[in-house]
Design an enzyme around this catalytic site. Structure first.
Site, PDB file in Angstrom:
ATOM      1  N   MET A  91      15.566  19.962   1.529  1.00 50.56           N
ATOM      2  CA  MET A  91      13.632  20.425   1.309  1.00 50.56           C
ATOM      3  C   MET A  91      13.561  21.706   3.077  1.00 50.56           C
ATOM      4  SD  MET A  91      12.034  19.556  -0.429  1.00 50.56           S
ATOM      5  CE  MET A  91      10.657  20.368  -1.040  1.00 50.56           C
ATOM      6  N   ILE A  93      15.701  25.052   3.443  1.00 49.94           N
ATOM      7  CA  ILE A  93      15.695  27.073   3.305  1.00 49.94           C
ATOM      8  C   ILE A  93      17.555  27.042   4.019  1.00 49.94           C
ATOM      9  CG2 ILE A  93      16.035  29.574   3.060  1.00 49.94           C
ATOM     10  CD1 ILE A  93      13.702  28.374   1.168  1.00 49.94           C
ATOM     11  N   HIS A 110      18.679  20.865  -9.370  1.00 52.92           N
ATOM     12  CA  HIS A 110      17.081  21.995  -9.588  1.00 52.92           C
ATOM     13  C   HIS A 110      17.073  21.466 -10.836  1.00 52.92           C
ATOM     14  CE1 HIS A 110      14.471  24.125  -8.527  1.00 52.92           C
ATOM     15  NE2 HIS A 110      14.622  25.273 -10.437  1.00 52.92           N
TER      16      HIS A 110
HETATM   17  C1  GRF Z   1      14.937  15.894  -7.525  1.00 54.24           C
HETATM   18  O1  GRF Z   1      14.150  16.437  -8.905  1.00 54.24           O
HETATM   19  C2  GRF Z   1      15.872  17.066  -7.719  1.00 54.24           C
HETATM   20  O2  GRF Z   1      16.242  18.138  -8.713  1.00 54.24           O
HETATM   21  C3  GRF Z   1      15.412  18.555  -6.259  1.00 54.24           C
HETATM   22  O3  GRF Z   1      14.375  16.945  -5.606  1.00 54.24           O
HETATM   23  C4  GRF Z   1      14.119  16.059  -5.782  1.00 54.24           C
HETATM   24  C5  GRF Z   1      15.292  15.208  -5.450  1.00 54.24           C
HETATM   25  O4  GRF Z   1      14.890  13.731  -5.705  1.00 54.24           O
HETATM   26  N1  GRF Z   1      16.242  18.903  -6.063  1.00 54.24           N
HETATM   27  P1  GRF Z   1      15.571  12.444  -5.160  1.00 54.24           P
HETATM   28  O5  GRF Z   1      15.363  12.911  -3.378  1.00 54.24           O
HETATM   29  O6  GRF Z   1      17.307  12.831  -5.456  1.00 54.24           O
HETATM   30  O7  GRF Z   1      15.147  11.380  -5.771  1.00 54.24           O
END
Ligand code: GRF
Length: 188
Positions: A91, A93, A110
């Site tokens: 999370m 950028i 994504h």
């Molecule tokens: C997933 O839905 C991915 O597509 C997005 O963030 C989420 C991460 O989930 N980028 P996890 O931490 O891998 O369970």
């Protein structure tokens, strides 16, 4: 010899887990040499730990600015000489400097059919817009959020009874297949 990959996480780590399972196979072309979490409470850290994968926390709040945070990240990643850097629920950028440092080596997963629904709350928005399909996309990371070249995509049908939660579970199942598969094909 297996190539190194570095996985960047911030939370649950279910994609990390699917990548670990894939890399455990003898003929998979890569191994995870380092997991970096931008959040010390990320559940994914426990998954890394349980699987004896080197892991480290790098939290932005520990640095006086983003540049210093990123330069610490860059240093830790560069040490691994990775063939790929896989963002898996990371999370943060990333700046132009970071992206240029590892040009064409950073990929992300994504939870939407990009270029539709960049950013957050993808499932909620797809349902509200009355979409028939959603899915997930693996793409190269560029400066513009969720906009780099698409490498792979999987589609799932949205049923009338789907909620953001059920859709997210359906999509996540596909993520866990498509992400390791894409890493494998990029590095083989
Ligand atoms: C997933 O839905 C991915 O597509 C997005 O963030 C989420 C991460 O989930 N980028 P996890 O931490 O891998 O369970």
């Amino acid at each position: 010899m297996k190539k190194n990959i570095v996985v960047l996480i911030s939370g649950r780590g279910s994609n990390l887990k699917s990548i670990i399972s894939a890399t455990n196979k003898e003929n998979f072309p890569a191994k995870i040499s380092l997991v970096i979490s931008s959040n010390k409470s990320a559940l994914g850290l426990k998954i890394a730990e349980k699987n004896h994968i080197k892991n480290v926390v790098v939290e932005q709040k520990e640095f006086s600015n983003k540049e210093l945070f990123e330069s610490d990240l860059i240093g830790k990643i560069a040490q691994q000489d990775p063939s790929l850097i896989c963002l898996a629920g990371f999370m943060q950028i990333l700046s132009k400097t970071f992206i240029n440092k590892f040009k064409d080596k950073i990929i992300n997963i994504h939870p939407s059919l990009l270029p539709d629904y960049k950013g957050l709350n993808t499932h909620e928005r797809a349902i509200k817009s009355g979409e028939k399909y959603s899915g997930c996309t693996v793409h190269y990371v560029t400066e513009e959020l969720d906009s780099g070249k698409i490498i792979a995509q999987e589609r799932v049908l949205i049923s009338p009874s789907d909620t953001p939660d059920t859709l997210s579970r359906k999509v996540l199942e596909r993520e866990h297949i498509i992400y390791p598969k894409t890493i494998e094909s990029l590095l083989s």
